[in-house]
Design a protein around this motif. Structure first.
Motif, short mmCIF file in Angstrom:
data_model
loop_
_atom_site.label_atom_id
_atom_site.label_comp_id
_atom_site.label_asym_id
_atom_site.label_seq_id
_atom_site.Cartn_x
_atom_site.Cartn_y
_atom_site.Cartn_z
N GLU A 120 31.52 16.03 27.47
CA GLU A 120 30.84 17.33 27.63
C GLU A 120 29.75 17.19 28.66
N MET A 127 30.97 24.20 21.63
CA MET A 127 30.82 22.76 21.77
C MET A 127 30.76 22.08 20.40
N ASP A 134 34.19 21.86 19.05
CA ASP A 134 35.00 20.81 19.68
C ASP A 134 34.63 19.43 19.14
N ILE A 191 27.93 12.88 26.07
CA ILE A 191 27.56 14.23 26.51
C ILE A 191 26.44 14.08 27.54
N ARG A 205 36.68 20.13 32.41
CA ARG A 205 37.23 20.80 31.23
C ARG A 205 38.74 20.59 31.12
#
Ligand code: F6P
Length: 323
Positions: free
Chosen positions: A191, A204, A207, A221, A320
């Protein structure tokens, strides 16, 4: 206008490759019979007349060194009319016909003042790790900063994998997600949070929770510095939701130091020479820039406009598709 003596300063946050640009300006300038006066500590040094003539040897052995031998500051006094008046007096007294400023948007705003308000010929060279100068694909230092951050995140990944932890890594870039987006893509992060993208945090969390249910409990992240306030909250929430261990790492100023990469040295060297060319051609109020592989000049006003963030957005979209 016949230019004989130019001033050179670095201002704002330093960035790796500034020294390579200084070397290029000095040696290319000397080649064309210009005298180059180094101004120490940016606009503050200009106000305080902290000057030294730079010869060929004074810039020997610096192309590979991070930081700036001219040193740098953010100078509030230069924002005032009185500060600018003092700076102009120093330039006149020392017979400095034109100025090359190396730095980011704050540095450029100072150059616009000097050129438009006080008629001092100025040219800008973009140098900031944030890569947030408009009209140029790259600024000096961004590539080195990205490489430094990548090395650090790769190391964090090792411990994340070994201990099944979720890491949130904050990288620099005050109002720019450039470093964050490039590092996320290059490190295969799961991310990334950047100011250029509006995202739904709920997605998020969803996910991450879904991944954890499928035994994916190691995440990287990346968060851009400007999104910092959200980071603490996010890490806490993820820990609560998933029961996973989380850690936060702030990479900080290590990203501003170190020996410049090949790309930054080459860019700085080309930019330095191009800035001297602009001076020799009496093209003032401009900054050097790179588009594709071509070095060109853009108006300083255009350069301080907000960048469209296209590269950040497209990198985000690509990422993504890969996670
Ligand atoms: O030069 C740009 C930058 O490194 C930003 O990425 C960061 O927000 C800022 O400078 C930090 O500034 P300072 O070194 O003054 O804390």
């Amino acid at each position: 206008m016949m230019i004989k003596r130019i001033g050179l300063l670095t201002s704002g946050g330093d960035s790796p490759g500034m020294n390579a640009a200084i070397r290029s300006v000095v040696r290319y300038g000397l080649h064309y019979n210009l005298e180059v006066i180094g101004i120490y500590r940016g606009y503050a040094g200009l106000i305080n007349e902290d000057l030294k003539s730079l010869d060929h040897r004074s810039v020997a052995g610096i192309i590979n060194r991070g930081g700036t031998i001219l040193e740098t500051l953010r100078c509030d006094e230069f924002l005032t009319e009185e500060g600018q008046r003092k700076a102009v007096e120093v330039l006149k007294r020392n017979k400095i016909d034109a100025l090359i400023v190396i730095g980011g948007d704050g540095t450029y705003r100072g150059a616009i003042e000097l050129w438009e308000r006080w008629h001092i010929p100025c040219v800008g060279v973009p140098a900031t790790i944030d890569n947030d100068i408009n009209g140029t694909d790259f600024t000096i230092g961004a590539d080195t900063a990205i490489n430094t951050a990548i090395e650090a995140v790769d190391k964090i990944r090792d411990t994340s994998l070994s201990m099944s932890r979720i890491f949130m890594v904050e990288v620099m870039g005050r109002e720019s997600g450039f470093i964050a987006s490039q590092v996320a893509l290059a490190c295969g992060a799961e991310e990334v949070l950047v100011p250029e993208i509006t995202y739904d945090l709920g997605d998020m969390y969803h996910d991450v929770a879904k991944g954890c249910l499928k035994d994916k409990d190691r995440w990287i992240i990346i968060v851009a510095e400007g999104e910092d306030a959200k980071a603490k909250e996010i890490v806490k929430k993820i820990a609560e939701m998933t029961g996973s261990e989380t850690r936060e790492v702030v990479l900080g100023h290590i990203q501003r130091g170190g020996s410049p990469t090949a790309q930054d040295r080459l860019l700085a060297t080309r930019f330095g020479a191009a800035a001297v060319d602009l001076i020799l051609n009496n093209e003032f109020g401009k900054a050097v820039a790179v588009k594709g592989n071509q070095v060109l000049a853009v108006d300083l006003h255009l350069a301080v406009d907000k960048k469209d963030g296209q590269m950040v957005k497209s990198s985000y979209q690509l990422m993504r598709h890969l996670t």
